[in-house]
Design a protein around this motif. Structure first.
Motif, PDB file in Angstrom:
ATOM      1  N   VAL A 612      37.557  50.601  26.103  1.00 54.35           N
ATOM      2  CA  VAL A 612      36.405  51.481  26.287  1.00 54.35           C
ATOM      3  C   VAL A 612      36.419  52.571  25.217  1.00 54.35           C
ATOM      4  O   VAL A 612      35.384  52.907  24.612  1.00 54.35           O
ATOM      5  CB  VAL A 612      36.406  52.093  27.699  1.00 54.35           C
ATOM      6  N   SER A 613      37.596  53.127  24.954  1.00 53.38           N
ATOM      7  CA  SER A 613      37.717  54.171  23.927  1.00 53.38           C
ATOM      8  C   SER A 613      37.317  53.643  22.560  1.00 53.38           C
ATOM      9  O   SER A 613      36.697  54.358  21.760  1.00 53.38           O
ATOM     10  CB  SER A 613      39.162  54.682  23.868  1.00 53.38           C
ATOM     11  N   ALA A 614      37.671  52.379  22.253  1.00 49.16           N
ATOM     12  CA  ALA A 614      37.375  51.806  20.948  1.00 49.16           C
ATOM     13  C   ALA A 614      35.884  51.691  20.688  1.00 49.16           C
ATOM     14  O   ALA A 614      35.424  51.884  19.553  1.00 49.16           O
ATOM     15  CB  ALA A 614      38.039  50.440  20.822  1.00 49.16           C
ATOM     16  N   THR A 615      35.104  51.367  21.710  1.00 46.77           N
ATOM     17  CA  THR A 615      33.661  51.169  21.502  1.00 46.77           C
ATOM     18  C   THR A 615      32.821  52.367  21.925  1.00 46.77           C
ATOM     19  O   THR A 615      31.663  52.470  21.523  1.00 46.77           O
ATOM     20  CB  THR A 615      33.174  49.913  22.267  1.00 46.77           C
ATOM     21  N   CYS A 616      33.385  53.293  22.708  1.00 45.13           N
ATOM     22  CA  CYS A 616      32.659  54.507  23.085  1.00 45.13           C
ATOM     23  C   CYS A 616      33.610  55.703  23.019  1.00 45.13           C
ATOM     24  O   CYS A 616      34.137  56.145  24.054  1.00 45.13           O
ATOM     25  CB  CYS A 616      32.056  54.378  24.490  1.00 45.13           C
ATOM     26  N   PRO A 617      33.849  56.238  21.817  1.00 45.69           N
ATOM     27  CA  PRO A 617      34.868  57.279  21.641  1.00 45.69           C
ATOM     28  C   PRO A 617      34.611  58.557  22.438  1.00 45.69           C
ATOM     29  O   PRO A 617      35.550  59.243  22.830  1.00 45.69           O
ATOM     30  CB  PRO A 617      34.823  57.557  20.132  1.00 45.69           C
ATOM     31  N   ASP A 618      33.355  58.906  22.672  1.00 50.43           N
ATOM     32  CA  ASP A 618      33.044  60.173  23.337  1.00 50.43           C
ATOM     33  C   ASP A 618      32.762  60.018  24.826  1.00 50.43           C
ATOM     34  O   ASP A 618      32.400  60.998  25.497  1.00 50.43           O
ATOM     35  CB  ASP A 618      31.836  60.827  22.662  1.00 50.43           C
ATOM     36  N   CYS A 619      32.898  58.799  25.339  1.00 49.99           N
ATOM     37  CA  CYS A 619      32.667  58.589  26.775  1.00 49.99           C
ATOM     38  C   CYS A 619      33.793  59.191  27.599  1.00 49.99           C
ATOM     39  O   CYS A 619      34.965  59.186  27.206  1.00 49.99           O
ATOM     40  CB  CYS A 619      32.579  57.095  27.092  1.00 49.99           C
ATOM     41  N   LYS A 620      33.440  59.687  28.761  1.00 51.19           N
ATOM     42  CA  LYS A 620      34.447  60.036  29.757  1.00 51.19           C
ATOM     43  C   LYS A 620      34.887  58.756  30.469  1.00 51.19           C
ATOM     44  O   LYS A 620      34.117  57.797  30.560  1.00 51.19           O
ATOM     45  CB  LYS A 620      33.885  61.033  30.764  1.00 51.19           C
ATOM     46  N   ILE A 621      36.094  58.778  30.983  1.00 50.78           N
ATOM     47  CA  ILE A 621      36.642  57.594  31.653  1.00 50.78           C
ATOM     48  C   ILE A 621      37.186  58.008  33.010  1.00 50.78           C
ATOM     49  O   ILE A 621      37.976  58.958  33.121  1.00 50.78           O
ATOM     50  CB  ILE A 621      37.763  56.946  30.812  1.00 50.78           C
ATOM     51  N   VAL A 622      36.779  57.289  34.043  1.00 56.17           N
ATOM     52  CA  VAL A 622      37.319  57.455  35.396  1.00 56.17           C
ATOM     53  C   VAL A 622      38.025  56.162  35.781  1.00 56.17           C
ATOM     54  O   VAL A 622      37.426  55.077  35.688  1.00 56.17           O
ATOM     55  CB  VAL A 622      36.210  57.765  36.419  1.00 56.17           C
ATOM     56  N   VAL A 623      39.279  56.258  36.178  1.00 53.90           N
ATOM     57  CA  VAL A 623      40.047  55.090  36.608  1.00 53.90           C
ATOM     58  C   VAL A 623      40.274  55.205  38.112  1.00 53.90           C
ATOM     59  O   VAL A 623      40.873  56.177  38.589  1.00 53.90           O
ATOM     60  CB  VAL A 623      41.397  54.992  35.874  1.00 53.90           C
ATOM     61  N   VAL A 624      39.777  54.228  38.859  1.00 52.87           N
ATOM     62  CA  VAL A 624      39.960  54.179  40.314  1.00 52.87           C
ATOM     63  C   VAL A 624      40.922  53.037  40.613  1.00 52.87           C
ATOM     64  O   VAL A 624      40.605  51.866  40.343  1.00 52.87           O
ATOM     65  CB  VAL A 624      38.621  53.977  41.049  1.00 52.87           C
ATOM     66  N   GLN A 625      42.096  53.384  41.161  1.00 55.33           N
ATOM     67  CA  GLN A 625      43.161  52.410  41.373  1.00 55.33           C
ATOM     68  C   GLN A 625      43.222  51.983  42.847  1.00 55.33           C
ATOM     69  O   GLN A 625      43.449  52.819  43.730  1.00 55.33           O
ATOM     70  CB  GLN A 625      44.508  53.002  40.941  1.00 55.33           C
ATOM     71  N   ALA A 626      43.014  50.699  43.083  1.00 53.54           N
ATOM     72  CA  ALA A 626      43.082  50.161  44.449  1.00 53.54           C
ATOM     73  C   ALA A 626      44.535  50.013  44.875  1.00 53.54           C
ATOM     74  O   ALA A 626      45.432  49.823  44.046  1.00 53.54           O
ATOM     75  CB  ALA A 626      42.374  48.811  44.508  1.00 53.54           C
ATOM     76  N   ASN A 627      44.764  50.077  46.178  1.00 51.23           N
ATOM     77  CA  ASN A 627      46.139  49.961  46.684  1.00 51.23           C
ATOM     78  C   ASN A 627      46.728  48.580  46.439  1.00 51.23           C
ATOM     79  O   ASN A 627      47.922  48.445  46.178  1.00 51.23           O
ATOM     80  CB  ASN A 627      46.175  50.268  48.184  1.00 51.23           C
ATOM     81  N   GLN A 628      45.868  47.550  46.537  1.00 51.93           N
ATOM     82  CA  GLN A 628      46.309  46.172  46.380  1.00 51.93           C
ATOM     83  C   GLN A 628      45.224  45.393  45.624  1.00 51.93           C
ATOM     84  O   GLN A 628      44.049  45.776  45.651  1.00 51.93           O
ATOM     85  CB  GLN A 628      46.558  45.504  47.746  1.00 51.93           C
ATOM     86  N   PRO A 629      45.580  44.267  45.002  1.00 50.23           N
ATOM     87  CA  PRO A 629      44.567  43.461  44.307  1.00 50.23           C
ATOM     88  C   PRO A 629      43.858  42.501  45.237  1.00 50.23           C
ATOM     89  O   PRO A 629      43.712  41.310  44.932  1.00 50.23           O
ATOM     90  CB  PRO A 629      45.391  42.728  43.247  1.00 50.23           C
ATOM     91  N   ASP A 630      43.427  42.995  46.383  1.00 51.59           N
ATOM     92  CA  ASP A 630      42.711  42.145  47.327  1.00 51.59           C
ATOM     93  C   ASP A 630      41.287  42.656  47.492  1.00 51.59           C
ATOM     94  O   ASP A 630      40.952  43.772  47.083  1.00 51.59           O
ATOM     95  CB  ASP A 630      43.436  42.066  48.671  1.00 51.59           C
ATOM     96  N   THR A 631      40.459  41.831  48.092  1.00 50.24           N
ATOM     97  CA  THR A 631      39.038  42.156  48.195  1.00 50.24           C
ATOM     98  C   THR A 631      38.780  43.462  48.944  1.00 50.24           C
ATOM     99  O   THR A 631      37.979  44.287  48.484  1.00 50.24           O
ATOM    100  CB  THR A 631      38.273  40.995  48.842  1.00 50.24           C
ATOM    101  N   PRO A 632      39.409  43.722  50.098  1.00 52.35           N
ATOM    102  CA  PRO A 632      39.129  44.992  50.785  1.00 52.35           C
ATOM    103  C   PRO A 632      39.482  46.214  49.940  1.00 52.35           C
ATOM    104  O   PRO A 632      38.699  47.171  49.877  1.00 52.35           O
ATOM    105  CB  PRO A 632      39.996  44.906  52.046  1.00 52.35           C
ATOM    106  N   SER A 633      40.632  46.195  49.276  1.00 47.87           N
ATOM    107  CA  SER A 633      41.048  47.360  48.486  1.00 47.87           C
ATOM    108  C   SER A 633      40.150  47.548  47.273  1.00 47.87           C
ATOM    109  O   SER A 633      39.722  48.679  46.956  1.00 47.87           O
ATOM    110  CB  SER A 633      42.509  47.198  48.046  1.00 47.87           C
ATOM    111  N   LEU A 634      39.852  46.467  46.562  1.00 48.53           N
ATOM    112  CA  LEU A 634      39.008  46.575  45.375  1.00 48.53           C
ATOM    113  C   LEU A 634      37.563  46.910  45.750  1.00 48.53           C
ATOM    114  O   LEU A 634      36.858  47.579  44.983  1.00 48.53           O
ATOM    115  CB  LEU A 634      39.086  45.281  44.568  1.00 48.53           C
ATOM    116  N   THR A 635      37.126  46.461  46.913  1.00 46.94           N
ATOM    117  CA  THR A 635      35.798  46.843  47.395  1.00 46.94           C
ATOM    118  C   THR A 635      35.729  48.350  47.617  1.00 46.94           C
ATOM    119  O   THR A 635      34.772  49.015  47.210  1.00 46.94           O
ATOM    120  CB  THR A 635      35.461  46.096  48.696  1.00 46.94           C
ATOM    121  N   ALA A 636      36.758  48.891  48.261  1.00 44.46           N
ATOM    122  CA  ALA A 636      36.792  50.341  48.492  1.00 44.46           C
ATOM    123  C   ALA A 636      36.798  51.095  47.169  1.00 44.46           C
ATOM    124  O   ALA A 636      36.121  52.119  47.021  1.00 44.46           O
ATOM    125  CB  ALA A 636      38.037  50.697  49.317  1.00 44.46           C
ATOM    126  N   ALA A 637      37.552  50.579  46.190  1.00 53.42           N
ATOM    127  CA  ALA A 637      37.607  51.236  44.891  1.00 53.42           C
ATOM    128  C   ALA A 637      36.262  51.170  44.177  1.00 53.42           C
ATOM    129  O   ALA A 637      35.815  52.165  43.568  1.00 53.42           O
ATOM    130  CB  ALA A 637      38.692  50.588  44.037  1.00 53.42           C
TER     131      ALA A 637
END
Length: 845
Positions: A612-637
């Motif tokens: 993302v930084s490489a193609t949009c240097p001035d963009c802000k970035i928000v990282v939302v980390q799910a507890n697990q790589p499963d559908t319920p956790s990623l849905t919440a994220a």
């Protein structure tokens, strides 16, 4: 052991009258006990529509599960299988034109195949109650059960059987040992078994899977050699065998589907003109990917390859074939987790027809298909609870005997039941040089070769195939590696069979030494960086102020901020820190990030934020980390990310399409905020959520400099880019493609660099295997965040509707590359217009 049973072949006068009333062809006898020779044919007018309809089930046990069927020219049908709550009771029934009549041949506890030259000359193979392989023969008067030859001493070793002369039977199977499997062909005549000499095996694990007799009386078999190489764990190579003497069968090489590591033939049939038709699947075992394929052999011995259309383009690993009238019909099981389609197509003069009655066959798993030359076809399918029978009448070819005339030859046996061992990996992994295989290139792309030569265009690229490209050249220099060092791509997140689990879709370049692979790190960037992507995609050096790209992934990554700082400094980008408010990292509910760390998902996050930084240097970035790589956790994220109202959300993960996706999409795919998703790294194989019509599914390309061209760069399809047609997601009105069946959507809408050999430099202090440094990354997990940044830096709101409206400029992808084996070709082949492999191309400036 025998039992007299004559009356079951006779037809009562009432049955004949009832059958005649509904237009069913029947065979009548003077009495219920009259021998077959005394039977007379009753001509009943038939209307052959070529359409499959449900057949009567009267007289069948509701739990009947068909394993094999035989259709005779007289119109009579014999079906064998299992019944009972546990499917452990033998069942044999014959169709008398009105109802099914149960028959119990002696000595068979677990029937597997049925064949015969006539209704009064039947063979049924299977196992007795002691699990010994046996065969029961009905000679028109009584049943006789005998053991198979001593060579058949293991369970379920008979894969196919055929008969076209009274009292004669041919069987195919294999002898299984700890070292592999050896093919066996046996012949029964005048009560005596003879093992046929043969040279079918070209590896320690070779199994014949189908056996049949041509209209001119030639006995053929088709099967597979199974081996492995350092690069590919399972390689299936097809072969054929032809009886060339009284007791000799010789190997004939079958065409291998170009670009695929495995080709497995499963069905065998003949067109009226003597053309042999072989049906099966091709693809990759390691990627759970199978495409339907056919190879045909003309009467002059020329082979050619065809694809067949599928609802689930990569989910076909069970097929069959039968001649019915003037056509050969294919039967394919199109599979999704917890849902199947039976797909039937007829072979026309210009190739395979579009599938028939798809909605009627939804939820049905095919069990067996059989037919006669005069046009009677029967099919058995199951929904898991019990079978449904289907029938059709296809017009016969000219010269085929009609009711009342004598019909010679043999009808096609049912599709092979699911032989666990015949379709499994070798018990002992071995490397087998293809000593007999020759490479042949046909004229103008025609895939036609003579007997004895298989059409080969190289194995398909696997996760361990050697790589070459500009990224590899840079990495070799950075590592000061020799010219002989081998680099391969390696999945960062391994496949998982856990229900509802998602996996990241990044590939790291690794060094291979023998059979071991180690992710290749360096102390300087090796791969494309921001200035390369700016040049390739004509991006502004600055831009994106006030816009936020949200990245959703799983697990924690404590060094994300410091690693991003290292990347941006090394590549000449301005800082983006937590302190300045440019970077935010949080858990799936907006709270503290997860404490659990997974190195694969951590470096996926490094790839995402740095791309993302490489193609949009001035963009802000928000990282939302799910507890697990499963559908319920990623849905919440995803839902929390959407609540923050970013410009776009990036999902560099996915899972193989499932029947639950339509329901799951209502929560996983947020409304009001555009979602970009990677399409996968295993070729033509739809992944969710990229299949959703509102999601910008991003496929993969190989990005190369092209001096002297207007753009200065070009892109071609990366052969492992995911995509294809969804089996579940309905296309919206604005999506004007027509190559997906059932009105479904295409997963890939746009594309970007994803080839690890032309990949991006990524920094991680956590690294892989405890080795910090710079890595070379690819996969559609690179293409997705690159595209998200491109949309944001230009201020273009991502929209699939806008792409179809033509309001967004795109870079064309070089036509001709393919990421699978498909029909129509546009589903898996790059072209100058929208296609299922690269969508509209890459986003242009």
């Amino acid at each position: 052991m025998s039992r007299k049973s004559r009356s079951w072949l006779g037809w009562s006068t009432a049955a004949v009258a009832a059958a005649t009333a509904v237009g069913v062809p029947v065979t009548a006898s003077a009495s219920a006990s009259a021998p077959a020779s005394a039977q007379m044919q009753v001509r009943v007018p038939r209307v052959c529509t070529g359409q499959w309809t449900k057949a009567p089930m009267t007289g069948l046990d509701p739990s009947f599960r068909v394993r094999s069927m035989k259709v005779f020219e007289s119109g009579q049908v014999v079906a064998i299988g299992l019944t009972g709550p546990a499917a452990d009771k033998a069942a044999v029934s014959r169709w008398d034109g009105v109802r099914w009549v149960p028959v119990a041949p002696p000595g068979i506890a677990f029937p597997t195949t049925v064949t015969g030259s006539s209704p009064s000359d039947l063979f049924i193979t299977g196992m007795n109650a002691e699990y010994t392989d046996v065969v029961s023969h009905f000679d028109g008067k009584q049943w006789t059960t005998t053991s198979l030859p001593p060579a058949f001493t293991d369970l379920e070793t008979v894969t196919s059987a055929v008969s076209n002369k009274p009292g004669e039977l041919w069987i195919a199977g294999a002898k299984f040992t700890n070292a592999g499997a050896a093919p066996i062909i046996a012949h029964l005549a005048k009560g005596t078994w003879q093992i046929v000499e043969q040279d079918l095996a070209n590896s320690p694990y070779a199994v014949p899977l189908a056996l049949d007799i041509s209209p001119t009386g030639e006995l053929w078999t088709v099967g597979e050699d199974v081996s492995s190489t350092p690069e590919i764990p399972i390689v299936r190579t097809p072969f054929a065998g032809k009886l060339t003497g009284p007791n000799r069968m010789s190997r004939v090489e079958l065409p291998q589907v170009p670009g695929q590591t495995s080709t497995m033939p499963q069905g065998l049939a003949w067109k009226p003109d003597g053309t042999m038709v072989v049906n099966g699947w091709t693809g990759e075992d390691w990627a759970f990917r199978g495409y339907p394929y056919s190879s045909t052999r003309s009467p002059s011995g020329q082979w050619s390859l065809q694809a067949r259309q599928a609802v689930t383009p990569s989910g076909v690993m069970l097929t069959g074939a039968a001649r019915i009238g003037k056509r050969v019909w294919s039967m394919d099981d199109n599979q999704l987790p917890f849902y199947d389609w039976t797909v039937l197509s007829g072979l026309e003069s210009n190739g395979w027809s579009s599938p028939q009655n798809l909605r009627g066959f939804a939820g049905q798993i095919p069990d067996a298909i059989a037919g006669s030359r005069r046009g009677d076809g029967w099919l058995a399918t199951t929904d898991g609870e019990g079978d449904t029978l289907w029938k059709m009448c296809d017009p016969p070819a000219r010269g085929v005997p009609q009711p009342g005339a004598t019909a010679g030859g043999s009808s096609v046996a049912a599709a092979p039941s699911r032989p666990a061992r015949a379709s499994a990996a070798p018990r002992l992994a071995v490397s087998s040089p293809e000593s007999r295989r020759k490479q042949v290139v046909g004229a103008a792309g025609a895939r036609q070769v003579p007997d004895g030569v298989g059409a080969v265009s190289g194995r398909g690229q696997s996760a361990k195939s050697p790589l070459a490209g500009p990224g590899i050249n840079k990495l070799r220099v950075a590592q000061r590696a020799s010219a002989t060092t081998t680099y391969v791509a390696k999945d960062v997140c391994p496949p998982t069979a856990k229900a509802g689990a998602m996996r990241c879709q990044a590939q790291v370049v690794a060094r291979r030494s023998g059979t071991a692979t180690t992710a290749a790190s360096a102390d300087i960037p090796a791969g494309y960086v921001a200035e390369d992507f700016r040049a390739a995609y004509k991006l502004p050096k600055t831009g994106g102020k006030g816009r936020t790209v949200a990245v959703v992934a799983a697990f924690g990554y404590p060094s994300l901020a410091s690693d991003l700082a290292t990347y941006r400094k090394a590549t000449g980008l301005p800082p983006c820190t937590v302190e300045s408010g440019c970077l935010k990292v949080m858990g799936q509910d907006g709270g503290a990030p997860p404490s659990q760390v997974d190195e694969g998902w951590a470096i996926e996050q490094a790839l995402d934020v740095q791309a993302v930084s490489a193609t949009c240097p001035d963009c802000k970035i928000v990282v939302v980390q799910a507890n697990q790589p499963d559908t319920p956790s990623l849905t919440a994220a995803n839902q929390h990310a959407a609540a923050l109202k970013p410009f776009v959300i990036n999902n560099s993960f996915g899972a193989l399409e499932s029947s639950d996706d339509v329901v799951g999409a209502k929560d996983l795919v947020p409304t009001g905020v555009p979602l970009i998703a990677s399409t996968g790294d295993a070729g033509l194989q739809p992944n969710f959520p990229s299949t959703h019509p509102s999601v910008i599914g991003v496929g993969g390309t190989s990005l190369l400099e092209a001096p002297g061209t207007a753009r200065g760069w070009n892109e071609k399809l990366w052969s492992l880019s995911g995509g294809g047609c969804s089996a579940m997601q309905a296309k919206p009105a604005f999506e004007r493609q027509s190559f997906c069946l059932l009105g479904k959507s295409s997963a890939v809408k746009i594309a970007a660099d994803a080839d690890p050999a032309t990949g991006a430099a990524v920094y991680s202090s956590l690294g892989l295997g405890g080795q910090p440094g710079w890595y070379l990354f690819g996969g559609t997990s690179l293409a997705a965040p690159l595209t998200g940044g491109m949309y944001a830096v230009r201020g273009i709101r991502p929209s699939t509707a806008d792409l179809w409206a033509g309001t967004r400029r795109t870079n064309p992808v070089i036509a001709g590359g393919t990421n699978g084996w498909c029909k129509p070709a546009i589903e898996c082949t790059a072209s100058g217009k929208f296609n299922g492999a690269t969508g509209f191309g890459s986003l242009a400036g």
